[in-house]
Design a protein around this motif. Structure first.
Motif, short mmCIF file in Angstrom:
data_model
loop_
_atom_site.label_atom_id
_atom_site.label_comp_id
_atom_site.label_asym_id
_atom_site.label_seq_id
_atom_site.Cartn_x
_atom_site.Cartn_y
_atom_site.Cartn_z
N ILE A 40 35.90 58.71 76.26
CA ILE A 40 36.21 58.75 77.69
C ILE A 40 35.11 57.96 78.38
CG2 ILE A 40 36.49 60.19 79.73
CD1 ILE A 40 37.25 62.49 77.85
N ASP A 41 35.49 56.87 79.03
CA ASP A 41 34.49 56.02 79.67
C ASP A 41 35.19 55.08 80.66
OD1 ASP A 41 32.01 55.01 80.28
OD2 ASP A 41 31.56 54.30 78.26
N SER A 42 34.43 54.18 81.25
CA SER A 42 34.98 53.18 82.16
C SER A 42 34.10 51.94 82.13
CB SER A 42 35.07 53.73 83.59
OG SER A 42 33.77 54.01 84.08
N PHE A 43 34.63 50.84 82.70
CA PHE A 43 33.86 49.61 82.80
C PHE A 43 33.85 49.16 84.25
CE2 PHE A 43 33.53 44.99 83.03
CZ PHE A 43 32.30 44.82 82.41
N GLU A 44 32.64 48.89 84.77
CA GLU A 44 32.47 48.40 86.13
C GLU A 44 32.04 46.94 86.09
OE1 GLU A 44 31.01 51.41 85.20
OE2 GLU A 44 32.66 52.52 86.12
N CYS A 45 32.54 46.16 87.03
CA CYS A 45 32.19 44.74 87.15
C CYS A 45 30.68 44.61 87.34
CB CYS A 45 32.92 44.12 88.34
SG CYS A 45 32.51 42.40 88.66
N THR A 46 30.06 43.72 86.58
CA THR A 46 28.61 43.54 86.68
C THR A 46 28.23 42.75 87.92
OG1 THR A 46 28.72 41.57 85.29
CG2 THR A 46 28.28 43.66 84.19
N VAL A 47 29.21 42.12 88.59
CA VAL A 47 28.93 41.33 89.78
C VAL A 47 29.04 42.18 91.05
CG1 VAL A 47 29.64 39.32 91.15
CG2 VAL A 47 29.72 39.22 88.65
#
Length: 101
Positions: A26-33
């Motif tokens: 269970i996780d997520s990815f956020e834009c690094t910009v």
């Protein structure tokens, strides 16, 4: 293994690879910009992201400046009581009689 590209609303483009993990994650990815969430997951198929194209323009928070009004505010065109009385005394039929209450 599944491969594809994902684009963020800021214009950044990521190379995305999805592979099977040993257990459910269970996780997520956020834009690094810009920090926007591109994806959330709760599965054994886990994505990995790599930035391949940065946005063409820099993300800047808008600032609001308060300027002076562009037009001048004129005085209201209301007759004074003295002008109304003068008009009424001269027999002007358009004159408004003052309220004497």
């Amino acid at each position: 293994m599944i491969e594809k590209q994902r684009q963020c609303r800021c214009g950044a483009i990521y190379y995305r690879i999805e592979a099977m993990a040993p257990s459910r994650e269970i996780d997520s990815f956020e834009c690094t910009v810009c920090g926007a969430t591109l994806e959330k997951w709760d599965t054994a198929w886990v994505p990995t992201y790599r930035l391949i194209v940065e946005p063409a323009i820099e993300i800047v928070k808008p600032t609001i400046e308060i300027a002076e009004p562009a037009i001048e505010i004129a005085e209201p065109a209301i007759e004074t009581e003295q002008q109304v009385d003068t008009g009424a005394q001269t027999g002007d039929c358009n004159a408004i009689a003052p309220d004497r209450s």
